[in-house]
Design a protein around this motif. Structure first.
Motif, PDB file in Angstrom:
ATOM      1  N   ALA A  79       0.873  -1.177   0.000  1.00  0.00           N
ATOM      2  CA  ALA A  79       0.000   0.000   0.000  1.00  0.00           C
ATOM      3  C   ALA A  79       0.903   1.216   0.000  1.00  0.00           C
ATOM      4  O   ALA A  79       2.063   1.134   0.423  1.00  0.00           O
ATOM      5  CB  ALA A  79      -0.884   0.022   1.248  1.00  0.00           C
ATOM      6  N   VAL A  80       0.361   2.339  -0.468  1.00  0.00           N
ATOM      7  CA  VAL A  80       1.135   3.577  -0.336  1.00  0.00           C
ATOM      8  C   VAL A  80       1.007   4.113   1.085  1.00  0.00           C
ATOM      9  O   VAL A  80       1.972   4.604   1.665  1.00  0.00           O
ATOM     10  CB  VAL A  80       0.734   4.629  -1.399  1.00  0.00           C
ATOM     11  CG1 VAL A  80      -0.690   5.111  -1.226  1.00  0.00           C
ATOM     12  CG2 VAL A  80       1.683   5.818  -1.368  1.00  0.00           C
ATOM     13  N   GLY A  81      -0.203   3.996   1.664  1.00  0.00           N
ATOM     14  CA  GLY A  81      -0.412   4.438   3.046  1.00  0.00           C
ATOM     15  C   GLY A  81       0.181   3.407   3.997  1.00  0.00           C
ATOM     16  O   GLY A  81       0.140   2.213   3.721  1.00  0.00           O
TER      17      GLY A  81
ATOM     18  N   THR B  31       4.425   1.429  -1.364  1.00  0.00           N
ATOM     19  CA  THR B  31       4.328   1.300  -2.832  1.00  0.00           C
ATOM     20  C   THR B  31       3.796   2.576  -3.498  1.00  0.00           C
ATOM     21  O   THR B  31       2.736   2.552  -4.121  1.00  0.00           O
ATOM     22  CB  THR B  31       3.413   0.121  -3.221  1.00  0.00           C
ATOM     23  OG1 THR B  31       2.070   0.410  -2.758  1.00  0.00           O
ATOM     24  CG2 THR B  31       3.870  -1.183  -2.618  1.00  0.00           C
ATOM     25  N   PRO B  32       4.509   3.693  -3.375  1.00  0.00           N
ATOM     26  CA  PRO B  32       4.008   4.929  -3.993  1.00  0.00           C
ATOM     27  C   PRO B  32       4.158   4.913  -5.510  1.00  0.00           C
ATOM     28  O   PRO B  32       4.911   4.123  -6.067  1.00  0.00           O
ATOM     29  CB  PRO B  32       4.901   6.012  -3.380  1.00  0.00           C
ATOM     30  CG  PRO B  32       6.184   5.309  -3.093  1.00  0.00           C
ATOM     31  CD  PRO B  32       5.805   3.901  -2.725  1.00  0.00           C
ATOM     32  N   GLY B  33       3.414   5.828  -6.153  1.00  0.00           N
ATOM     33  CA  GLY B  33       3.603   6.055  -7.599  1.00  0.00           C
ATOM     34  C   GLY B  33       2.729   5.186  -8.467  1.00  0.00           C
ATOM     35  O   GLY B  33       1.955   5.706  -9.268  1.00  0.00           O
ATOM     36  N   VAL B  34       2.784   3.863  -8.259  1.00  0.00           N
ATOM     37  CA  VAL B  34       2.096   2.956  -9.197  1.00  0.00           C
ATOM     38  C   VAL B  34       0.574   3.015  -9.081  1.00  0.00           C
ATOM     39  O   VAL B  34      -0.131   2.554  -9.976  1.00  0.00           O
ATOM     40  CB  VAL B  34       2.572   1.495  -9.031  1.00  0.00           C
ATOM     41  CG1 VAL B  34       4.043   1.379  -9.405  1.00  0.00           C
ATOM     42  CG2 VAL B  34       2.330   0.972  -7.622  1.00  0.00           C
ATOM     43  N   LEU B  35       0.049   3.555  -7.969  1.00  0.00           N
ATOM     44  CA  LEU B  35      -1.406   3.597  -7.827  1.00  0.00           C
ATOM     45  C   LEU B  35      -1.953   5.009  -7.962  1.00  0.00           C
ATOM     46  O   LEU B  35      -3.136   5.254  -7.721  1.00  0.00           O
ATOM     47  CB  LEU B  35      -1.841   2.973  -6.490  1.00  0.00           C
ATOM     48  CG  LEU B  35      -1.071   3.349  -5.228  1.00  0.00           C
ATOM     49  CD1 LEU B  35      -1.247   4.786  -4.865  1.00  0.00           C
ATOM     50  CD2 LEU B  35      -1.458   2.441  -4.088  1.00  0.00           C
ATOM     51  N   THR B  36      -1.106   5.943  -8.377  1.00  0.00           N
ATOM     52  CA  THR B  36      -1.517   7.349  -8.428  1.00  0.00           C
ATOM     53  C   THR B  36      -2.708   7.565  -9.360  1.00  0.00           C
ATOM     54  O   THR B  36      -3.732   8.135  -8.956  1.00  0.00           O
ATOM     55  CB  THR B  36      -0.323   8.224  -8.872  1.00  0.00           C
ATOM     56  OG1 THR B  36       0.744   8.011  -7.939  1.00  0.00           O
ATOM     57  CG2 THR B  36      -0.690   9.692  -8.903  1.00  0.00           C
ATOM     58  N   ASP B  37      -2.591   7.114 -10.620  1.00  0.00           N
ATOM     59  CA  ASP B  37      -3.677   7.367 -11.576  1.00  0.00           C
ATOM     60  C   ASP B  37      -4.932   6.569 -11.234  1.00  0.00           C
ATOM     61  O   ASP B  37      -6.046   7.081 -11.359  1.00  0.00           O
ATOM     62  CB  ASP B  37      -3.220   7.060 -13.008  1.00  0.00           C
ATOM     63  CG  ASP B  37      -2.367   8.197 -13.569  1.00  0.00           C
ATOM     64  OD1 ASP B  37      -2.723   9.370 -13.333  1.00  0.00           O
ATOM     65  OD2 ASP B  37      -1.344   7.914 -14.210  1.00  0.00           O
TER      66      ASP B  37
ATOM     67  N   PRO C  97      -1.145  18.168  -1.498  1.00  0.00           N
ATOM     68  CA  PRO C  97      -0.725  18.155  -2.898  1.00  0.00           C
ATOM     69  C   PRO C  97       0.379  17.140  -3.197  1.00  0.00           C
ATOM     70  O   PRO C  97       1.415  17.482  -3.734  1.00  0.00           O
ATOM     71  CB  PRO C  97      -0.224  19.593  -3.111  1.00  0.00           C
ATOM     72  CG  PRO C  97       0.282  20.003  -1.759  1.00  0.00           C
ATOM     73  CD  PRO C  97      -0.531  19.270  -0.735  1.00  0.00           C
ATOM     74  N   GLY C  98       0.167  15.876  -2.835  1.00  0.00           N
ATOM     75  CA  GLY C  98       1.116  14.808  -3.183  1.00  0.00           C
ATOM     76  C   GLY C  98       0.857  14.317  -4.599  1.00  0.00           C
ATOM     77  O   GLY C  98       0.223  14.996  -5.409  1.00  0.00           O
ATOM     78  N   ARG C  99       1.339  13.125  -4.892  1.00  0.00           N
ATOM     79  CA  ARG C  99       1.187  12.588  -6.245  1.00  0.00           C
ATOM     80  C   ARG C  99      -0.281  12.439  -6.630  1.00  0.00           C
ATOM     81  O   ARG C  99      -0.685  12.806  -7.736  1.00  0.00           O
ATOM     82  CB  ARG C  99       1.837  11.208  -6.337  1.00  0.00           C
ATOM     83  CG  ARG C  99       3.331  11.174  -6.131  1.00  0.00           C
ATOM     84  CD  ARG C  99       3.787   9.715  -6.223  1.00  0.00           C
ATOM     85  NE  ARG C  99       5.168   9.540  -5.847  1.00  0.00           N
ATOM     86  CZ  ARG C  99       5.591   9.422  -4.600  1.00  0.00           C
ATOM     87  NH1 ARG C  99       4.726   9.446  -3.594  1.00  0.00           N
ATOM     88  NH2 ARG C  99       6.867   9.261  -4.345  1.00  0.00           N
ATOM     89  N   ILE C 100      -1.058  11.850  -5.707  1.00  0.00           N
ATOM     90  CA  ILE C 100      -2.459  11.596  -6.052  1.00  0.00           C
ATOM     91  C   ILE C 100      -3.224  12.914  -6.151  1.00  0.00           C
ATOM     92  O   ILE C 100      -4.012  13.117  -7.076  1.00  0.00           O
ATOM     93  CB  ILE C 100      -3.111  10.630  -5.037  1.00  0.00           C
ATOM     94  CG1 ILE C 100      -2.366   9.277  -5.049  1.00  0.00           C
ATOM     95  CG2 ILE C 100      -4.590  10.426  -5.359  1.00  0.00           C
ATOM     96  CD1 ILE C 100      -2.763   8.331  -3.918  1.00  0.00           C
ATOM     97  N   GLY C 101      -2.942  13.833  -5.224  1.00  0.00           N
ATOM     98  CA  GLY C 101      -3.579  15.151  -5.282  1.00  0.00           C
ATOM     99  C   GLY C 101      -3.308  15.834  -6.616  1.00  0.00           C
ATOM    100  O   GLY C 101      -4.209  16.424  -7.230  1.00  0.00           O
TER     101      GLY C 101
HETATM  102  C1  GLV Z   1       0.758   8.835  -3.379  1.00  0.00           C
HETATM  103  O1  GLV Z   1       1.347   8.242  -4.262  1.00  0.00           O
HETATM  104  C2  GLV Z   1       0.961  10.204  -2.910  1.00  0.00           C
HETATM  105  O2  GLV Z   1       2.104  10.524  -2.540  1.00  0.00           O
HETATM  106  O3  GLV Z   1      -0.005  11.007  -2.904  1.00  0.00           O
END
Ligand code: GLV
Ligand code: GLV
Length: 345
Positions: A89-91, A110-116, A168-172
């Protein structure tokens, strides 16, 4: 024997708390793990019970848990050999990171791969709430769909409105890009200025006052727990829609229920709740103008398989003595490398 001085057995023992997406064919996440480690796996669809987890990790070097597993000091104490926890998980609010750090246990996410994928769900919820999609769908199924009516199920516009991104992270940023594509003005509030963010930075008060849609993208921490409370909702516009795809814990659900009932805000769209699953008797389900999805943010086969690969990368790097790319607690690396005499246990 302290975990950081123990000589690695040739094949580390690891416990995986669910069948990994991506199958078990050549090159799959599970096959990659099996090549390098002795894998014990919880094969059920439901989460591994805490006492079973505790027993099964007693002799493990590594753990690959889901966000459904609570990893705390007591559990770590039952696993004296454990050196790595690779959360799929990213969280990672399910993990007591300081407790891991104190024991020299590396934690990866696991950041990045679930952003979109997650941004898609946030936007799907936003649109569903704005255009009363689930209400309409229920009417079709329940047979209350009458002849075309110029005054029925009138929702809210999206183009030309303001979208407020909290966190304002990746998902934001990915949700902000979608907002721009839909002709929205985008604001964001966060601790830091984010160069290249597709929106304009403002303080939280201004964001809440000016946004027609408020979308939450902060991680769940001590600071963000229950941050969406009565005062937060009171600062939003009475017709604004609240969207949450991060963790249920950032929301005071009683205050959200009150705000929806009183018309303090116009609607809510949630992918995450407290608890999960939300019992079908929860009063939130009867609140006006609410859409609730069952934590689907990262739920595509492609995304979940990439998450599993990233978790495997993290676990194998950590157990191989390397520095994992998505290491949550670099301090643990130092603790793990400290001579035995200086270490806490
Ligand atoms: C997730 O990937 C985030 O950093 O918002
Ligand atoms: C899902 O909620 C995650 O944190 O990956």
């Amino acid at each position: 024997m302290p975990r950081y001085n123990r000589r690695m057995a040739d094949r580390p023992h690891i416990f995986v708390t669910r069948t990994l997406p991506g199958g078990d064919g050549p090159g799959s996440p599970l096959a990659r793990l099996r090549e390098a480690t002795d894998v014990d796996l919880w094969p059920e669809e439901s989460p591994v019970p805490a006492d079973v987890l505790r027993a099964r990790i007693a002799a493990c070097d590594g753990l690959l848990p889901m966000l459904t597993e609570r990893i705390d000091g007591a559990l770590l104490d039952a696993a004296p050999r454990l050196r790595a926890v690779a959360n799929m998980a990213v969280g990672y609010d399910n993990i007591d990171v300081p407790a891991c750090t104190a024991r020299g246990v590396l934690v990866t996410n696991t950041p990045g791969v679930l952003t979109d994928a997650t941004a898609d769900i946030a936007f799907a919820l936003l649109l569903a709430a704005a255009r009363r999609l689930t209400e309409g769908e229920r009417a079709v199924r329940e047979g209350t769909w009458g002849p075309w009516n110029p005054n029925w199920l009138l929702g809210k516009p999206v183009a030309g409105t303001t979208l407020g991104i909290v966190g304002p992270g990746r998902i934001g940023a990915a949700v902000a890009r979608r907002g721009g594509g839909f002709g929205m003005r985008v604001l964001y509030a966060g601790r830091h200025d984010v160069p290249d963010f597709p929106g304009e930075r403002t303080d939280l008060d201004t964001l809440l006052a000016e946004s027609d849609f408020v979308s939450m993208h902060v991680p769940l921490t001590a600071e963000t727990t229950l941050m969406c409370n009565a005062a937060f909702f009171a600062r939003m516009q009475p017709n604004a829609i609240f969207v949450n795809t991060t963790r249920g814990g950032v929301v005071d659900q009683g205050a959200l229920l009150d705000a929806l009932r009183a018309g303090t805000i116009g609607g809510a769209a949630l992918d995450v709740t407290t608890p999960e699953p939300l019992p079908p008797t929860d009063p939130l389900l009867d609140a006006p103008n609410i859409v609730i999805a069952p934590h689907l943010g990262s739920a595509t086969l492609e995304t979940r398989t990439r998450m599993a690969h990233l978790a495997v990368d993290g676990l194998l790097a950590a157990l191989g003595g390397g520095r994992p790319t998505h290491l949550v607690n670099p301090e643990a690396l130092e603790a793990a490398q400290r001579p035995q005499s200086e270490a806490s246990r």
